[in-house]
Design a protein around this motif. Structure first.
Motif: not given
Length: 340
Positions: A156-157, A190, A192-194, A216, A322-325
């Motif tokens: 994802t990142v 981020t 959206n994700f961590s 993630t 999706t993206s990180t933001t």
């Protein structure tokens, strides 16, 4: 009263005293050389010097002392502040007595004991005798080796934090050469994700990299954004005063006549948002919603009007981009545009 023999006797005694003093000095000097050779010029001392270099972040000196080659990868953890951080968890460092190696009288192994984030660990080093220094003191050199490495994986990142330093990922992977011992912690966060922090202790060289696989997880903000977009989509469906709202999962069939002004959809229960990672993408589990429909039907044969309330459950799916933001939600119920 002096006798003729008193002066020679005194001189002999003085000479004897000087001779004894000289012997004592020589013995002390020899003892000092032996002690220094076993401490300051021992294999164990070289290991302690190496650890001091690492703790001070002096990667170039440590690398030169070890005579080590560096495998391919991001060298961020091999010098400076990041190197210091890899050593912050290494405490109570001590060494055992050097041990001979069978088959090679010039080799010694030194085992170091320490705590890594409070847990007992050990590393073993191999050094070779490299002659004498100043005719008296042994010289010891680390046997050439290849540094270990750590492979960090995350989906994802495109970057993660390793010991507080952000490093880029290529196709979700980054490989970092490291000294040993080292303590590495990796994580990311981020909108959206961590991923929670995961750590690894490297205690020795290895042919294959030690892996840190970050798990993630979607953040509350990410799930909340999806929930908001799905609610907006369903509210839009409910606002249409028709029996089959366009692009929506709702539908009601009747043979009676219906005045459109009496049609009213209400969402009784919104879907539960369940997001998971599958086959390289974030996906939504099938969605289920409950809606109430109130309307007035007129029987075509008798002309009698009847007000009805119908409660039903409807299922649909939605695709995520999706993206990180950012996140886009596209309900799969008739070519709907992304829910903004």
């Amino acid at each position: 009263m002096k006798t003729p023999n008193s002066t020679p006797i005194a001189a002999t005694r003085l000479a004897l005293r000087w001779a004894l003093a000289a012997v004592a000095v020589l013995v002390l000097a020899v003892a000092g050389v032996i002690i220094a050779n076993r401490t300051l010029f021992s294999p164990a001392h070289e290991v302690k010097v190496l650890q001091r270099y690492l703790a001070d972040g002096q990667g170039a000196k440590a690398l030169g002392l070890m005579q080590a080659s560096v495998p391919k990868g991001d060298a961020v953890a091999l010098d400076g502040e990041v190197l210091k951080r890899t050593q912050a968890g290494i405490t109570d460092f001590s060494t055992d007595k050097p041990q001979p190696v069978d088959g090679d009288s010039e080799l010694r192994t030194v085992t170091a004991h320490y705590k890594a984030t409070g847990v007992d660990q050990q590393s073993t080093y191999t050094l070779r005798h490299a002659g004498k220094s100043w005719f008296f003191f042994d010289k010891w050199e680390f046997e050439p080796s290849t540094l270990p490495s750590v492979k960090i994986k995350a989906n994802t990142v495109n970057e993660v934090a390793v010991n507080e330093q952000k490093i880029p990922l290529e196709a979700g992977v980054s490989t970092l050469p490291v000294f040993y011992p080292s303590v590495l912690d990796a994580s990311f966060s981020t909108k959206n994700f961590s991923a929670d922090t995961r750590g690894v202790v490297v205690t020795q060289p290895a042919k294959e990299p030690v892996e840190i696989a970050l798990k993630t997880q979607p953040t509350k903000a990410f799930v909340s954004a999806i929930n908001s977009k799905v609610k907006k989509y369903l509210d839009g469906c409910a606002s249409q005063q028709v029996l089959m709202p366009s692009g929506c999962p709702f539908a009601y069939n009747t043979s009676a006549r219906v005045d459109s002004s009496t049609i009213k959809w209400d969402i009784a229960k919104y879907p539960k948002i369940d997001v998971s990672y599958y086959n390289g993408a974030w996906v939504l589990s099938p969605l289920t919603t409950t809606a109430n429909l109130t309307l007035t039907e007129q029987d075509l044969r008798t002309g009698v009007k009847e007000k009805k309330t119908i409660k039903d459950t409807y299922s649909f799916t939605a695709e995520l981009t999706t993206s990180t933001t950012e996140v886009s939600v596209v309900p799969v119920a008739g070519g709907e545009q992304p829910a903004q």
